[in-house]
Design a protein around this motif. Structure first.
Motif, PDB file in Angstrom:
ATOM      1  N   ALA A   1      61.425 -67.135 -20.388  1.00 34.46           N
ATOM      2  CA  ALA A   1      60.673 -66.253 -19.416  1.00 34.46           C
ATOM      3  C   ALA A   1      59.746 -65.450 -20.228  1.00 34.46           C
ATOM      4  O   ALA A   1      59.117 -64.620 -19.467  1.00 34.46           O
ATOM      5  CB  ALA A   1      61.555 -65.681 -18.373  1.00 34.46           C
ATOM      6  N   HIS A   2      59.449 -65.463 -21.429  1.00 35.43           N
ATOM      7  CA  HIS A   2      58.883 -64.666 -22.318  1.00 35.43           C
ATOM      8  C   HIS A   2      59.112 -63.210 -22.368  1.00 35.43           C
ATOM      9  O   HIS A   2      57.993 -62.502 -22.262  1.00 35.43           O
ATOM     10  CB  HIS A   2      57.187 -64.987 -21.914  1.00 35.43           C
ATOM     11  N   THR A   3      60.448 -62.904 -21.969  1.00 40.49           N
ATOM     12  CA  THR A   3      60.716 -61.313 -22.087  1.00 40.49           C
ATOM     13  C   THR A   3      61.887 -61.271 -23.261  1.00 40.49           C
ATOM     14  O   THR A   3      62.678 -62.101 -23.395  1.00 40.49           O
ATOM     15  CB  THR A   3      61.185 -60.874 -20.862  1.00 40.49           C
ATOM     16  N   GLN A   4      61.794 -60.335 -24.012  1.00 44.02           N
ATOM     17  CA  GLN A   4      62.656 -60.188 -25.071  1.00 44.02           C
ATOM     18  C   GLN A   4      63.586 -58.886 -24.904  1.00 44.02           C
ATOM     19  O   GLN A   4      62.591 -57.944 -24.288  1.00 44.02           O
ATOM     20  CB  GLN A   4      62.130 -60.035 -26.471  1.00 44.02           C
ATOM     21  N   GLY A   5      64.680 -58.697 -25.147  1.00 36.92           N
ATOM     22  CA  GLY A   5      65.444 -57.541 -25.142  1.00 36.92           C
ATOM     23  C   GLY A   5      67.069 -57.894 -24.763  1.00 36.92           C
ATOM     24  O   GLY A   5      67.326 -59.050 -24.719  1.00 36.92           O
ATOM     25  N   LEU A   6      67.682 -56.967 -25.003  1.00 33.10           N
ATOM     26  CA  LEU A   6      69.117 -56.939 -24.860  1.00 33.10           C
ATOM     27  C   LEU A   6      69.673 -55.967 -23.626  1.00 33.10           C
ATOM     28  O   LEU A   6      69.120 -54.631 -23.576  1.00 33.10           O
ATOM     29  CB  LEU A   6      69.861 -56.572 -26.034  1.00 33.10           C
ATOM     30  N   SER A   7      70.428 -56.552 -22.588  1.00 28.54           N
ATOM     31  CA  SER A   7      70.839 -55.690 -21.442  1.00 28.54           C
ATOM     32  C   SER A   7      72.408 -54.905 -21.923  1.00 28.54           C
ATOM     33  O   SER A   7      72.793 -55.660 -22.556  1.00 28.54           O
ATOM     34  CB  SER A   7      70.905 -56.372 -20.226  1.00 28.54           C
ATOM     35  N   PRO A   8      72.455 -53.924 -21.496  1.00 30.54           N
ATOM     36  CA  PRO A   8      74.051 -53.120 -21.565  1.00 30.54           C
ATOM     37  C   PRO A   8      75.039 -54.467 -21.219  1.00 30.54           C
ATOM     38  O   PRO A   8      74.749 -54.882 -20.131  1.00 30.54           O
ATOM     39  CB  PRO A   8      73.968 -52.006 -20.715  1.00 30.54           C
ATOM     40  N   GLY A   9      76.035 -54.589 -21.969  1.00 31.59           N
ATOM     41  CA  GLY A   9      77.139 -55.599 -21.717  1.00 31.59           C
ATOM     42  C   GLY A   9      76.868 -56.965 -21.809  1.00 31.59           C
ATOM     43  O   GLY A   9      77.703 -57.908 -21.647  1.00 31.59           O
ATOM     44  N   CYS A  10      75.618 -57.140 -22.647  1.00 32.33           N
ATOM     45  CA  CYS A  10      75.197 -58.567 -22.848  1.00 32.33           C
ATOM     46  C   CYS A  10      75.197 -58.771 -24.267  1.00 32.33           C
ATOM     47  O   CYS A  10      74.990 -57.745 -25.225  1.00 32.33           O
ATOM     48  CB  CYS A  10      73.765 -58.970 -22.309  1.00 32.33           C
ATOM     49  N   TYR A  11      74.790 -59.965 -24.705  1.00 33.74           N
ATOM     50  CA  TYR A  11      74.642 -60.283 -26.201  1.00 33.74           C
ATOM     51  C   TYR A  11      73.971 -61.489 -26.572  1.00 33.74           C
ATOM     52  O   TYR A  11      73.820 -62.192 -25.735  1.00 33.74           O
ATOM     53  CB  TYR A  11      76.146 -60.292 -26.879  1.00 33.74           C
ATOM     54  N   ASP A  12      73.276 -61.526 -27.972  1.00 36.15           N
ATOM     55  CA  ASP A  12      72.507 -62.535 -28.166  1.00 36.15           C
ATOM     56  C   ASP A  12      73.336 -63.079 -29.263  1.00 36.15           C
ATOM     57  O   ASP A  12      73.676 -62.802 -30.207  1.00 36.15           O
ATOM     58  CB  ASP A  12      71.285 -61.896 -28.606  1.00 36.15           C
ATOM     59  N   THR A  13      73.476 -64.744 -29.185  1.00 38.99           N
ATOM     60  CA  THR A  13      74.033 -65.338 -29.959  1.00 38.99           C
ATOM     61  C   THR A  13      73.423 -66.654 -30.772  1.00 38.99           C
ATOM     62  O   THR A  13      72.509 -66.798 -29.844  1.00 38.99           O
ATOM     63  CB  THR A  13      75.490 -65.951 -29.619  1.00 38.99           C
TER      64      THR A  13
END
Length: 147
Positions: free
Chosen positions: A74-86
């Motif tokens: 969706a062309h948005t970068q970021g990390l939200s609280p409680g989430c992770y990037d693997t």
């Protein structure tokens, strides 16, 4: 502990974007999102090192009760609280070359966000150390702790 969103605004035209020269030639938002040191277990001397470039920070998955907000598609970068990037283990630009490492006992030190480029509410949990036993053919990890 305060939770916070992390949002990046880098675009491909930004000079901070880099490409991994030996890999799949896609853009990376950070040259070094994590750093890997392989240390001799006795002397703590570094015997090998590597790093992981960041392709795109996104909410790959989230803990129960948290919701995805950022997605690279969706062309948005970021990390939200409680989430992770693997990332899958077979993606380029995230390894340590152990070609010349002798069998033995080591410590793998993984430092995430080592240059503090991503704002966080707490940097104290960004380093993990694991005991490694390397046979010359296989590596076994145990005793991983946040340090």
């Amino acid at each position: 502990m305060e939770q916070q969103y992390v949002k990046t605004t880098l675009t491909k035209s930004d000079p901070s974007f880099i490409t991994c020269p030996w890999s799949n030639r896609h853009y990376h938002s950070m040259d070094e999102f994590s750093h890997y040191d392989l240390l001799d277990a006795s002397s703590h001397r570094r015997v090998a090192e590597g790093h992981k470039a960041s392709f795109c920070l996104e909410d790959t998955s989230c803990d129960y009760g948290y919701y995805r907000r950022y997605a690279c598609t969706a062309h948005t970068q970021g990390l939200s609280p409680g989430c992770y990037d693997t990332y899958n283990a077979d993606i380029d630009c995230q390894w340590i070359d152990i070609t010349d490492v002798k069998p033995g006992n080591y410590i793998l030190k993984v430092s995430v966000n080592p240059s503090y480029l991503v704002p966080e509410s707490d940097y104290s949990n960004n380093i993990v150390r694991c005991d490694i036993r390397y046979t010359g053919h296989h590596a076994y990890a145990s005793g991983c702790t946040i340090s």
